[in-house]
Design a protein around this motif. Structure first.
Motif, PDB file in Angstrom:
ATOM      1  N   VAL A  66       8.924 150.780  26.821  1.00  7.95           N
ATOM      2  CA  VAL A  66       9.662 152.008  27.109  1.00  7.95           C
ATOM      3  C   VAL A  66      10.227 152.612  25.827  1.00  7.95           C
ATOM      4  O   VAL A  66      10.122 153.822  25.592  1.00  7.95           O
ATOM      5  CB  VAL A  66      10.789 151.733  28.124  1.00  7.95           C
ATOM      6  N   SER A  67      10.819 151.783  24.978  1.00 10.14           N
ATOM      7  CA  SER A  67      11.351 152.285  23.718  1.00 10.14           C
ATOM      8  C   SER A  67      10.249 152.911  22.882  1.00 10.14           C
ATOM      9  O   SER A  67      10.435 153.953  22.251  1.00 10.14           O
ATOM     10  CB  SER A  67      12.025 151.153  22.943  1.00 10.14           C
ATOM     11  N   HIS A  68       9.089 152.267  22.875  1.00 11.51           N
ATOM     12  CA  HIS A  68       7.979 152.819  22.112  1.00 11.51           C
ATOM     13  C   HIS A  68       7.527 154.151  22.696  1.00 11.51           C
ATOM     14  O   HIS A  68       7.173 155.082  21.967  1.00 11.51           O
ATOM     15  CB  HIS A  68       6.823 151.835  22.101  1.00 11.51           C
ATOM     16  N   SER A  69       7.535 154.270  24.023  1.00 11.61           N
ATOM     17  CA  SER A  69       7.165 155.533  24.659  1.00 11.61           C
ATOM     18  C   SER A  69       8.133 156.648  24.268  1.00 11.61           C
ATOM     19  O   SER A  69       7.727 157.780  24.015  1.00 11.61           O
ATOM     20  CB  SER A  69       7.142 155.354  26.175  1.00 11.61           C
ATOM     21  N   ILE A  70       9.409 156.327  24.198  1.00  6.96           N
ATOM     22  CA  ILE A  70      10.414 157.321  23.816  1.00  6.96           C
ATOM     23  C   ILE A  70      10.179 157.784  22.382  1.00  6.96           C
ATOM     24  O   ILE A  70      10.189 158.986  22.084  1.00  6.96           O
ATOM     25  CB  ILE A  70      11.827 156.740  23.977  1.00  6.96           C
ATOM     26  N   VAL A  71       9.948 156.827  21.486  1.00  8.64           N
ATOM     27  CA  VAL A  71       9.712 157.181  20.079  1.00  8.64           C
ATOM     28  C   VAL A  71       8.437 157.996  19.955  1.00  8.64           C
ATOM     29  O   VAL A  71       8.369 158.973  19.208  1.00  8.64           O
ATOM     30  CB  VAL A  71       9.643 155.909  19.217  1.00  8.64           C
ATOM     31  N   ARG A  72       7.395 157.610  20.697  1.00 11.77           N
ATOM     32  CA  ARG A  72       6.131 158.328  20.585  1.00 11.77           C
ATOM     33  C   ARG A  72       6.260 159.761  21.083  1.00 11.77           C
ATOM     34  O   ARG A  72       5.654 160.683  20.542  1.00 11.77           O
ATOM     35  CB  ARG A  72       5.050 157.585  21.375  1.00 11.77           C
ATOM     36  N   ASP A  73       7.061 159.981  22.132  1.00 13.95           N
ATOM     37  CA  ASP A  73       7.310 161.344  22.584  1.00 13.95           C
ATOM     38  C   ASP A  73       8.002 162.157  21.504  1.00 13.95           C
ATOM     39  O   ASP A  73       7.696 163.338  21.290  1.00 13.95           O
ATOM     40  CB  ASP A  73       8.165 161.328  23.858  1.00 13.95           C
ATOM     41  N   ALA A  74       8.963 161.527  20.822  1.00 13.05           N
ATOM     42  CA  ALA A  74       9.635 162.215  19.719  1.00 13.05           C
ATOM     43  C   ALA A  74       8.651 162.543  18.610  1.00 13.05           C
ATOM     44  O   ALA A  74       8.706 163.613  17.997  1.00 13.05           O
ATOM     45  CB  ALA A  74      10.778 161.353  19.184  1.00 13.05           C
ATOM     46  N   VAL A  75       7.723 161.634  18.364  1.00  9.46           N
ATOM     47  CA  VAL A  75       6.702 161.855  17.338  1.00  9.46           C
ATOM     48  C   VAL A  75       5.831 163.051  17.702  1.00  9.46           C
ATOM     49  O   VAL A  75       5.571 163.931  16.882  1.00  9.46           O
ATOM     50  CB  VAL A  75       5.830 160.591  17.187  1.00  9.46           C
ATOM     51  N   GLN A  76       5.378 163.091  18.953  1.00  7.60           N
ATOM     52  CA  GLN A  76       4.514 164.185  19.370  1.00  7.60           C
ATOM     53  C   GLN A  76       5.229 165.527  19.276  1.00  7.60           C
ATOM     54  O   GLN A  76       4.629 166.530  18.882  1.00  7.60           O
ATOM     55  CB  GLN A  76       4.024 163.933  20.793  1.00  7.60           C
ATOM     56  N   ALA A  77       6.507 165.559  19.630  1.00  7.18           N
ATOM     57  CA  ALA A  77       7.272 166.800  19.508  1.00  7.18           C
ATOM     58  C   ALA A  77       7.378 167.216  18.048  1.00  7.18           C
ATOM     59  O   ALA A  77       7.267 168.399  17.701  1.00  7.18           O
ATOM     60  CB  ALA A  77       8.660 166.623  20.119  1.00  7.18           C
ATOM     61  N   ALA A  78       7.599 166.233  17.160  1.00 11.57           N
ATOM     62  CA  ALA A  78       7.691 166.539  15.735  1.00 11.57           C
ATOM     63  C   ALA A  78       6.360 167.019  15.191  1.00 11.57           C
ATOM     64  O   ALA A  78       6.299 167.933  14.356  1.00 11.57           O
ATOM     65  CB  ALA A  78       8.167 165.299  14.971  1.00 11.57           C
ATOM     66  N   VAL A 102       9.216 158.911  11.668  1.00 11.74           N
ATOM     67  CA  VAL A 102       9.916 158.668  12.921  1.00 11.74           C
ATOM     68  C   VAL A 102       9.881 157.199  13.304  1.00 11.74           C
ATOM     69  O   VAL A 102      10.849 156.641  13.771  1.00 11.74           O
ATOM     70  CB  VAL A 102       9.309 159.535  14.042  1.00 11.74           C
ATOM     71  N   LYS A 103       8.746 156.527  13.036  1.00  8.23           N
ATOM     72  CA  LYS A 103       8.628 155.135  13.449  1.00  8.23           C
ATOM     73  C   LYS A 103       9.654 154.238  12.771  1.00  8.23           C
ATOM     74  O   LYS A 103      10.068 153.237  13.308  1.00  8.23           O
ATOM     75  CB  LYS A 103       7.225 154.617  13.106  1.00  8.23           C
ATOM     76  N   GLU A 144      12.683 155.042  12.003  1.00  6.52           N
ATOM     77  CA  GLU A 144      14.046 155.348  12.411  1.00  6.52           C
ATOM     78  C   GLU A 144      14.373 154.652  13.725  1.00  6.52           C
ATOM     79  O   GLU A 144      13.487 154.364  14.531  1.00  6.52           O
ATOM     80  CB  GLU A 144      14.215 156.860  12.561  1.00  6.52           C
ATOM     81  N   PRO A 145      15.641 154.385  13.989  1.00  9.69           N
ATOM     82  CA  PRO A 145      16.004 153.682  15.228  1.00  9.69           C
ATOM     83  C   PRO A 145      15.964 154.616  16.435  1.00  9.69           C
ATOM     84  O   PRO A 145      15.960 155.838  16.308  1.00  9.69           O
ATOM     85  CB  PRO A 145      17.430 153.214  14.942  1.00  9.69           C
ATOM     86  N   LEU A 146      15.942 154.011  17.591  1.00 10.96           N
ATOM     87  CA  LEU A 146      16.051 154.756  18.840  1.00 10.96           C
ATOM     88  C   LEU A 146      17.461 155.338  18.937  1.00 10.96           C
ATOM     89  O   LEU A 146      18.436 154.673  18.623  1.00 10.96           O
ATOM     90  CB  LEU A 146      15.782 153.818  20.006  1.00 10.96           C
ATOM     91  N   THR A 147      17.544 156.598  19.376  1.00 10.70           N
ATOM     92  CA  THR A 147      18.839 157.279  19.441  1.00 10.70           C
ATOM     93  C   THR A 147      19.026 157.922  20.810  1.00 10.70           C
ATOM     94  O   THR A 147      18.050 158.193  21.525  1.00 10.70           O
ATOM     95  CB  THR A 147      18.932 158.367  18.359  1.00 10.70           C
ATOM     96  N   PRO A 148      20.274 158.203  21.192  1.00 11.87           N
ATOM     97  CA  PRO A 148      20.512 158.857  22.490  1.00 11.87           C
ATOM     98  C   PRO A 148      19.822 160.208  22.622  1.00 11.87           C
ATOM     99  O   PRO A 148      19.369 160.558  23.724  1.00 11.87           O
ATOM    100  CB  PRO A 148      22.042 159.003  22.528  1.00 11.87           C
ATOM    101  N   ILE A 149      19.724 160.977  21.533  1.00 15.73           N
ATOM    102  CA  ILE A 149      19.088 162.293  21.633  1.00 15.73           C
ATOM    103  C   ILE A 149      17.621 162.151  22.011  1.00 15.73           C
ATOM    104  O   ILE A 149      17.073 162.934  22.789  1.00 15.73           O
ATOM    105  CB  ILE A 149      19.253 163.093  20.318  1.00 15.73           C
ATOM    106  N   ARG A 150      16.959 161.117  21.487  1.00 16.50           N
ATOM    107  CA  ARG A 150      15.562 160.893  21.839  1.00 16.50           C
ATOM    108  C   ARG A 150      15.431 160.446  23.293  1.00 16.50           C
ATOM    109  O   ARG A 150      14.485 160.827  23.983  1.00 16.50           O
ATOM    110  CB  ARG A 150      14.950 159.861  20.899  1.00 16.50           C
ATOM    111  N   VAL A 151      16.360 159.627  23.762  1.00 20.06           N
ATOM    112  CA  VAL A 151      16.334 159.207  25.157  1.00 20.06           C
ATOM    113  C   VAL A 151      16.500 160.414  26.075  1.00 20.06           C
ATOM    114  O   VAL A 151      15.774 160.564  27.069  1.00 20.06           O
ATOM    115  CB  VAL A 151      17.432 158.162  25.426  1.00 20.06           C
ATOM    116  N   LEU A 152      17.433 161.298  25.750  1.00 18.51           N
ATOM    117  CA  LEU A 152      17.665 162.475  26.596  1.00 18.51           C
ATOM    118  C   LEU A 152      16.461 163.411  26.584  1.00 18.51           C
ATOM    119  O   LEU A 152      16.078 163.949  27.632  1.00 18.51           O
ATOM    120  CB  LEU A 152      18.926 163.207  26.126  1.00 18.51           C
ATOM    121  N   ASN A 153      15.867 163.631  25.410  1.00 15.61           N
ATOM    122  CA  ASN A 153      14.663 164.463  25.355  1.00 15.61           C
ATOM    123  C   ASN A 153      13.556 163.866  26.217  1.00 15.61           C
ATOM    124  O   ASN A 153      12.817 164.577  26.905  1.00 15.61           O
ATOM    125  CB  ASN A 153      14.182 164.593  23.911  1.00 15.61           C
TER     126      ASN A 153
END
Length: 722
Positions: A305-317, A331-332, A334-343
């Motif tokens: 799940v954490s990897h999915s969240i980061v990958r979504d952030a990557v795709q947006a970037a 992005v990889k 950097e740590p997982l952050t609340p803003i990425r979870v909310l996005n």
């Protein structure tokens, strides 16, 4: 009479296993008294595994009701529930994310108070400013075997003593270590364990007196209960331990609506699950009634799940910047952050709403049609497999899928034209159909859907899997096979070691070093990072299977079949292994048929049987030449560990994903090295997945022992980089 006859058949099968007095008390059906607890226990012991009793129960009680089929069914939906003559439909929800999928008779009213209108934004702000994120570590490998002890470092997370903990125990352990007062399991990471078992384990972890926690509060037996430190269980309303003085466990079903008073400075761990939507996260966070007033959250997801969240952030970037590779690496790290979870949860909410529109539209059209003609509330059942799953699935624009679904329902009123004419005679219903079409056009225009003309129930069943497996047939280019070069095969029958065979002119290569010269540059960089066992060699004929020297061997690697094995009976030298081609084996087998094990010749073994022997040291390896009674001895010796390491290397090169024994799994982790927080192309664990891809075996990776050794996100990394 029939009852007596049936019971005699049951009793005849169990009477020999009963004591005389026990048998006498239940030998006739009229002696049975189900209100007698002692006799009831005897009946359970006698008949719980009685074949005739079970068959009778299935045939008379279970199957007639559970497998009964009807030619048609009467259907109703939420649209029917919300419809009434006065148009009064009132409801309440703490979140408004799903209001677009409510029946059109129900409207989401904007609240007049500006402060209440800002509830969504307020909750988002509280999570951004009062939450942190952690990732639940993947299952810790058991390196308590002889492979692990002295090579671990602080960063080598694979060197962990003791058996691996299941996910729910790791979650509770992490929660207690972070000194949290509550676990809100909105992501269902505790699935599969009872709330009582979870409470007992949490109580074991809580240090005495930590933060005044005197027990665990959990939901069981339809009420909140407390398990105190003496093992006593109370209903919460009558317990001497209050929730303020205990650790609280909110299971997934209690993440909405439950209201418990926690300390003002309490910290709660909130779990994240696959495809979680914003409303579920907001409801879970809402269990902390004083969030922002010294209460805090820790958002916790499993590695996938954490990897999915980061990958979504990557795709947006990537979409914003265009520099895919650079943004990915940045992005990889950097740590997982609340803003990425909310996005991530907001994107999931958008997709869930969009993909819920076809079912919503179909139900709306069905409601209108059944109101025009109530007899159409009865729908034919389609029970044949061909009718259920035969139609091919195709990818269509969502607007087209919804239009076809609505038209199909309207067509039930008659021909298409007359059906619409009949619908126009009912202005309210006609307006609803128009509203359905308009809403779907507004919110579903940018989405595509894989759909088929399936039965309604099967369509829902298939749409639950949002992530469909997409198979891509890759055509491997046809190339000419390489003409193998013959060498002095007769040297094998008298060579007492691989070194001696090499000295007699036989060409041999060390497998790990030779792979770098035949694979593509991208594959070689990670495959060569694997710590291949240096006692595994191969012949050039085995390694080079095609004529072309300009084409890489990625798609043309030979499977490991026959192996020449040299064992030193005295144990002074390590065993050596030589992988040979099928053609070479054809020449060598007749030579080994004429020698015995005492003449110093190697053994010719098959990888499959060699695996079997290493799984059970008491089993001799069949189909080997020359034949010996027993070879694998001395479990735990240095030589035995070397054999297991060599076997793990051959299995890994062969594309195997299951390694059967604890020793071999530990050897596999030794080959792959420590877990790296950043998966790169030069990482040995990425090399293991690359080998699976080369051999077309990626479908075997999920939930395998190789996945546990590599890490759950390595496959996604490989596909993302490709």
């Amino acid at each position: 009479i029939a009852r007596e006859a049936e019971y005699r058949e049951w009793f005849s099968l169990v009477k020999d296993g009963l004591e005389r007095d026990e048998a006498a008390s239940i030998d006739r059906v009229h002696k049975l008294d189900l209100s007698n607890a002692v006799q009831l226990q005897l009946l359970w012991r006698a008949y719980s595994h009685n074949r005739e009793t079970i068959n009778f129960w299935l045939n008379t009680s279970v199957l007639p009701g559970e497998t009964k089929m009807f030619p048609s069914r009467i259907s109703s939906t939420a649209w029917h529930l919300a419809h009434n003559a006065k148009g009064d439909a009132v409801g309440f929800s703490g979140t408004n994310d799903n209001h677009r999928l409510l029946p059109l008779q129900v409207h989401q009213h904007r609240l007049p108070d500006p402060e209440l209108q800002g509830t969504n934004g307020r909750m988002l702000q509280l999570i951004l400013t009062h939450a942190t994120c952690v990732t639940l570590p993947h299952k810790s490998p058991d390196i308590s075997s002889p492979f692990a002890s002295n090579k671990s470092t602080d960063t080598d997370t694979s060197a962990v003593l003791g058996p691996p903990l299941p996910q729910w125990k790791r979650l509770l352990k992490l929660t207690v270590e972070m000194r949290a007062r509550a676990l809100v399991d909105s992501g269902a990471l505790m699935a599969g364990v009872s709330n009582l078992d979870a409470a007992k384990y949490a109580l074991e972890l809580l240090p005495a007196g930590q933060g005044g926690m005197q027990g665990v509060v959990y939901f069981d037996e339809r009420q909140w209960r407390v398990l105190d430190r003496l093992g006593r269980r109370f209903a919460l309303h009558s317990s001497p331990v209050r929730e303020q003085d205990a650790f609280v466990f909110f299971d997934e079903s209690r993440c909405r609506g439950a209201d418990l008073k926690l300390p003002q400075d309490a910290v709660a761990v909130v779990t994240l699950g696959p495809r979680m939507c914003k409303d579920k996260l907001m409801q879970a966070a809402g269990r902390m009634r004083l969030l922002g007033k010294h209460q805090r959250l820790i958002l916790c997801g499993a590695e996938d799940v954490s990897h999915s969240i980061v990958r979504d952030a990557v795709q947006a970037a990537e979409m914003a910047e265009g520099d895919a590779a650079a943004m990915f690496r940045e992005v990889k790290e950097e740590p997982l952050t609340p803003i990425r979870v909310l996005n991530w949860v907001i994107r999931n909410t958008v997709e869930a709403t969009a993909f819920g529109l076809p079912e919503w539209a179909s139900q709306g059209a069905f409601f209108c049609v059944s109101k025009v003609n109530p007899s159409l509330a009865t729908q034919d059942e389609h029970l044949e497999l061909e009718a259920l799953y035969g139609p091919a699935s195709t990818t269509k624009k969502m607007g087209s899928v919804i239009s076809d679904s609505v038209s199909t329902q309207i067509h039930r009123l008659g021909r298409q034209s007359s059906g619409r004419e009949e619908l126009r005679q009912h202005p309210v219903l006609n307006e609803l159909v128009g509203g359905v079409t308009a809403r779907c056009a507004e919110y579903g225009a940018d989405f595509e859907l894989t759909a088929a003309t399936l039965d309604e129930e099967c369509e829902r069943e298939l749409e639950k899997e949002v992530e469909e497996e997409q198979q891509r047939e890759v055509q491997v280019a046809a190339v000419k096979p390489r003409n193998e070069t013959d060498w002095e095969y007769s040297a094998v029958s008298s060579a007492s070691s691989l070194l001696e065979l090499r000295e007699r002119g036989a060409p041999t290569l060390e497998l790990g070093k030779a792979l770098g010269s035949v694979l593509s540059a991208t594959s070689a960089s990670c495959v060569c990072a694997i710590r291949w066992c240096d006692s595994v060699h191969c012949t050039p004929n085995f390694l080079q299977s095609i004529q072309s020297t300009s084409r890489s061997m990625d798609s043309y690697l030979r499977p490991v079949d026959t192996v020449l094995v040299w064992h030193d009976p005295a144990g002074a030298q390590r065993s050596s292994y030589l992988l040979i081609s099928d053609r070479e084996a054809e020449f060598i087998i007749p030579l080994l048929l004429s020698v015995t094990a005492q003449q110093g010749a190697p053994q010719l073994q098959h990888l499959s049987f060699l695996r079997q022997a290493c799984s059970d040291s008491q089993v001799a390896v069949p189909l080997r030449l020359p034949y010996v009674q027993q070879e694998l001895k001395g479990q735990g010796s240095e030589e035995q560990l070397a054999k297991v390491s060599a076997l793990a290397s051959m299995q890994l090169f062969n594309g195997d994903t299951m390694y059967a024994t604890q020793q071999r799994n530990a050897a596999l982790r030794e080959l792959l090295g420590p877990v790296s927080p950043v998966m790169t192309r030069s990482n040995a664990r990425m090399g293991a997945v690359s080998l699976l891809k080369m051999r077309g075996l990626l479908h075997m990776f999920a939930r395998s022992e190789l996945e546990e050794a590599v890490g759950v996100h390595a496959l996604a990394e490989l596909e993302n980089e490709d």
